[in-house]
Design an enzyme around this catalytic site. Sequence first.
Site, PDB file in Angstrom:
ATOM      1  N   GLN A 144       0.903  -1.187  -0.014  1.00 60.90           N
ATOM      2  CA  GLN A 144      -0.138  -0.056  -0.128  1.00 60.90           C
ATOM      3  C   GLN A 144       0.774   1.336  -0.033  1.00 60.90           C
ATOM      4  OE1 GLN A 144      -1.881   0.934   3.768  1.00 60.90           O
ATOM      5  NE2 GLN A 144      -3.933   1.400   2.537  1.00 60.90           N
ATOM      6  N   GLY A 145       0.896   2.149  -1.129  1.00 60.80           N
ATOM      7  CA  GLY A 145       1.638   3.185  -1.278  1.00 60.80           C
ATOM      8  C   GLY A 145       0.871   4.598  -0.936  1.00 60.80           C
ATOM      9  N   SER A 147       1.464   6.550   2.577  1.00 62.75           N
ATOM     10  CA  SER A 147       2.268   7.589   3.483  1.00 62.75           C
ATOM     11  C   SER A 147       3.684   8.138   2.366  1.00 62.75           C
ATOM     12  CB  SER A 147       2.871   7.008   4.578  1.00 62.75           C
ATOM     13  OG  SER A 147       1.947   6.672   5.468  1.00 62.75           O
ATOM     14  N   SER A 179       4.514  -1.057   3.989  1.00 62.55           N
ATOM     15  CA  SER A 179       4.896  -2.500   4.388  1.00 62.55           C
ATOM     16  C   SER A 179       5.053  -3.281   3.459  1.00 62.55           C
ATOM     17  CB  SER A 179       3.667  -2.856   5.136  1.00 62.55           C
ATOM     18  OG  SER A 179       3.335  -2.035   6.370  1.00 62.55           O
ATOM     19  N   GLU A 262      -9.721  -1.534   6.116  1.00 57.63           N
ATOM     20  CA  GLU A 262      -8.754  -1.896   6.812  1.00 57.63           C
ATOM     21  C   GLU A 262      -9.038  -2.350   8.381  1.00 57.63           C
ATOM     22  OE1 GLU A 262      -3.894  -0.307   7.389  1.00 57.63           O
ATOM     23  OE2 GLU A 262      -5.537   0.929   6.691  1.00 57.63           O
ATOM     24  N   GLU A 387      -3.675  11.046  16.327  1.00 56.28           N
ATOM     25  CA  GLU A 387      -4.163  12.369  15.811  1.00 56.28           C
ATOM     26  C   GLU A 387      -5.118  12.446  14.615  1.00 56.28           C
ATOM     27  OE1 GLU A 387      -0.514  12.561  18.282  1.00 56.28           O
ATOM     28  OE2 GLU A 387      -0.979  11.659  16.362  1.00 56.28           O
TER      29      GLU A 387
END
Length: 415
Positions: A144-145, A147, A179, A262, A387
């Site tokens: 998963q791209g 961040s 990941s 998720e 946050e």
Amino acid sequence: MEAVDPHAERHADGAGGDTRDEREFREEVRDWLDANLTGDFARARGRGGPGRDHEAFDVRLAWERHMAAAGWTCIGWPEEYGGRGASIRHQVVFHEEYALAEAPAPVNHMGEHLLGPTLIELGTPRQRDRFLARITAVDELWCQGYSEPGAGSDLAAVATRADLVGDHWVVNGHKVWTSHADQADRCFAIVRTEPGSRRQQGLSCLLIPMDRPGVHVRPITQLTGASGFCEVFFDDARTDAADIVGAPGDGWRVAMTTLGFERGVSMLGRQVGYERELRRLVEAARANGAADDPLIADRLVQAWIGVRTMRFTALRTMAGLRDGAPGPEASTGKIHWARWHRALGELAMDVLGAGSMLTRGAPYDLDAWQRLFLFSRADTVYAGTDEIQRDIIAERVLGLPKDRGPRPPEDRRGR
């Protein structure tokens, strides 16, 4: 503190609250796992998971392909896409029994639980035909791209761009905390496809092969000594024009759909694993006398209350599914399990005392509790910081106005 029944998890989570059909399914799952977790697969019990994804990777991959051949992957998917069409309750049963059997941690989580359901809901017929069968067979692994170094969990701030040139998207940018990128065949990435766009506008979700020229992966060594996270650099990397989920500029909606999945039903398996960790910590506290300290005993009891509350929160989230995916309320579960698990790591160090400061050997031979403590420091950061989760709850659940003030400067990393 009273003795712990090693089968208490099954008493608490099993037949007592099951319908007859669910009991029969639970027995089917349990019997299959007992019959198949043998040989190398049995030796991989309990291997893998957050902070330990490097463990027995090849065996875990073989195990998951063995499960696929028997029809035990993607069980919640509709039958037309290779699943079993299992109900939410049956999926809960499966994940509970899988965790109770200490089966190896899956390597196909990103494909099975995130991208696959997203393609079922938002993908084109061509994308479903091309990718879903390979996910159910565990023939193609995904990462998963999301961040980026300058964005972190603030997904709307991504800067990686993609330009449509002929029949290809040309991608340039930098993703981080990705990941399993070093093991993945493909990446689903949020990129900016409209020059000059800001925030949620102008984003798109692309499906990018990881073996193409211009894709470079660099593992990140963590405090635990493992490197489950990676940096990914795109330098004029290309993917087909058709490999976009949704319309150009629709990436924010696609990303929110994926993040909803998720927080889905696999959380019940995570909770069972956490309960097992707590049980082992209680046993360690009894063995070294730490449980005789009233403060330690109280913290162990509070941890037990917390992990049971985690289960009820997850079940309530599952009961409120919207079109197959949890809504923004699922962010409460992320905050709960992340803070609970981080506190468990701290409690483990206090239970073990001064000895927890020493490694077992040179140069950096950590035991399971030390790895738990170190990796759990990231629990409130990866998969969306606390946050960001609070922002989601405030704005999308409580309906509070968006914060228009200056954003804090700290790095808000996530997956």
